[in-house]
Design a protein around this motif. Structure first.
Motif, short mmCIF file in Angstrom:
data_model
loop_
_atom_site.label_atom_id
_atom_site.label_comp_id
_atom_site.label_asym_id
_atom_site.label_seq_id
_atom_site.Cartn_x
_atom_site.Cartn_y
_atom_site.Cartn_z
N ASP B 136 46.84 19.14 38.39
CA ASP B 136 46.83 17.92 38.75
C ASP B 136 45.66 17.19 39.88
N GLY B 137 44.43 17.86 40.25
CA GLY B 137 43.41 18.00 40.69
C GLY B 137 43.00 19.78 40.77
N PRO B 138 41.65 20.55 41.27
CA PRO B 138 41.92 22.14 40.62
C PRO B 138 42.82 22.27 42.03
N ALA B 139 43.88 23.58 41.47
CA ALA B 139 45.28 23.98 42.16
C ALA B 139 43.72 25.11 43.35
N VAL B 140 44.96 25.01 44.58
CA VAL B 140 44.25 25.70 46.02
C VAL B 140 44.41 27.19 45.53
N VAL B 141 43.93 27.94 45.82
CA VAL B 141 44.94 29.44 45.61
C VAL B 141 45.08 30.44 46.37
N VAL B 198 48.86 25.95 44.81
CA VAL B 198 48.74 24.14 44.37
C VAL B 198 48.39 23.11 44.35
N GLN B 199 48.34 21.77 44.13
CA GLN B 199 47.28 21.39 43.34
C GLN B 199 47.22 20.41 44.62
N PRO B 200 46.15 19.43 45.03
CA PRO B 200 46.08 18.85 45.85
C PRO B 200 46.69 17.22 45.42
#
Lengths: 264, 210
Positions: B136-141, B198-200
């Motif tokens: 849900d929203g671009p993931a942060v790696v 993780v997703q925002p």
């Protein structure tokens, strides 16, 4: 920016994460160096380093709260992040941005504010559902779509309003022609004969800046607590049977509503 | 060959090979394609029984043919993951597509799964190839290494890969019961060497308001 062998997207680690800046449109990174930030509960998504999260009611934080948190009724929705490391903040995949206040003031819809530095003071606006930040420092706010800055005089749609800075004067504006008379009344009530949906606006006059989001989807309102029940306080009483939240038990000396505090 | 078209549509170019994808996630294709439901996610009888027992249900189809096939699901953001012999752990609901050559399976997650409300088991993807996961929203790696352990909110965790140990942290103290909790009562701590997605945005978890 480094890349993990084989991984397509950008990989972040504590060295490449920005300090107090956006990682992408939806994620904001805060750097703590033994300092503190106020943040809304549950907006932290990940952190490096050692960071502690404490409720506002924690005795150790008494002094900090006294200087920069003037809204005891919000206490159960806010926590203080304390320690050193880098912390990522995000909110329901909405756009996130940081703003700098320099000895200024800004009023914002309570659901949109994510976090702020303790050098700012948070107060409850006299307009229900809004919070005012006063002082110098940085804060992080979310919006549905990018934020647009406008100069008063301007009339805005209530759902698109995020906040305003430097004291323009906000008031309601009704499109008179559409709301008066028999035909106007019928139109407003039934939508027949062309209700545009824009008969009610907020009007800003004076000097300052108005912040708008580019969509009319409201962020979930963060309960802001009740205003003191005194005559002369907007929404604070005088209208019998129309008090804040009827029927919710509140113990003496307690801050917020019991249900909210237990997450029910 | 996986590629992203925009951030919410996955395009897969195929020349007679196959991919496994979430059932019903095809939005368009050109060329010749055959869609076959894979009973039990193509993991055989043992996989079927495990999935039924663990509740980690996954309905998967096999797409095979020549041409390009486009996949999307509820306008979720899609992230590509390259696997080179390492293992990806992801919730079955967040897995969109994998190369047919990758092995999928289930593994026990313990308390992390329970704190996310996803159950005690998670899906693993293993081998050499590409996978597409949704968020849900671009993931942060985020990279985890020996000197930089990472702590993640269970509600924002999407997936992780590599050689990571996870431990469950609970910040529940007497204050939580007084309603003065820190708002982050449950956390997962990752140590070792690998990547965490993780997703925002936070799913609703039981710990959300504590």
């Amino acid at each position: 920016m480094t890349t993990y062998p084989g991984a397509g997207p950008v990989v972040h680690d504590p060295m490449t994460l920005p300090a107090d800046d956006n990682v992408d449109k939806y994620t904001f990174c805060v750097e703590l160096k033994g300092s503190q930030w106020f943040l809304q509960k549950g907006k932290m998504i990940a952190y490096y380093g050692s960071i502690e999260f404490n409720g506002i009611g924690n005795g150790r934080l008494d002094r900090l709260v006294r200087t920069s948190f003037h809204s005891p009724l919000h206490a159960s929705d806010w926590v203080v992040a304390d320690g050193s490391g880098k912390m990522l903040l995000a909110d329901r995949a909405f756009d996130v941005n940081s703003y700098d206040l320099d000895d200024g003031n800004l009023t914002i819809r309570s659901g949109n504010l994510l976090a702020f530095q303790p050098s700012l003071a948070l107060k409850q606006s006299i307009i229900p559902g809004f919070l005012t930040l006063i002082g110098t420092g940085k804060f992080v706010a979310a919006s549905n779509g990018p934020v647009v800055f406008m100069e008063p005089p301007i009339r805005v749609d209530p759902q698109a309003l995020v906040g305003w800075a430097d004291c323009p004067s906000p008031c309601h504006h009704y499109d008179h022609g559409y709301l008066t008379g028999v035909w106007g009344g019928l139109r407003a009530m039934t939508g027949l004969g062309g209700a545009s949906g824009e008969e009610h606006q907020f009007e800003f006059v004076g000097a300052g800046t108005v912040l708008l989001q580019s969509s009319e989807t409201l962020m979930a309102e963060q309960a802001t607590g009740a205003v003191p029940h005194e005559p002369g306080v907007p929404g604070g009483g005088g209208v019998p049977g129309h008090q804040g939240q009827p029927g919710t038990p509140r113990l003496p000396g307690q801050l917020g509503d019991l249900q909210r505090r237990f997450g029910l | 060959m996986f590629r992203l078209q925009g951030s919410k549509v996955l395009a897969v170019d195929m020349t007679g090979d196959a991919v496994k994808a979430k059932n019903g996630s095809m939005v368009a294709y050109d060329g010749q394609m055959a869609f076959k439901k894979l009973t039990g996610g193509g993991e055989g009888i043992r996989g079927m029984v495990t999935r039924r027992l663990t509740g980690e249900q996954m309905t998967v189809m096999e797409v095979k043919g020549h041409g390009t096939c486009w996949f999307a699901d509820r306008a979720s953001e899609i992230n590509l993951v390259n696997l080179q012999g390492d293992k990806l752990y992801v919730e079955s609901s967040n897995l969109l597509a994998t190369d047919a050559g990758l092995r999928t399976g289930t593994s026990f997650t313990g308390l992390r799964g329970a704190s996310q409300g996803n159950g005690l088991f998670t899906t693993t993807v293993e081998g050499h190839g590409q996978a597409a996961i949704m968020s849900d929203g671009p993931a942060v790696v985020l990279r985890v290494s020996a000197q930089y352990p990472l702590t993640v909110d269970p509600g924002a965790y999407v997936a992780h890969q590599g050689n990571l140990r996870q431990s469950f942290q609970s910040g529940v103290t007497f204050r939580t019961f007084l309603g003065e909790g820190g708002g982050e009562a449950f956390q997962i701590r990752f140590e070792g060497d690998g990547l965490v997605y993780v997703q925002p945005s936070e799913r609703n978890t039981i710990a959300g308001d504590l």
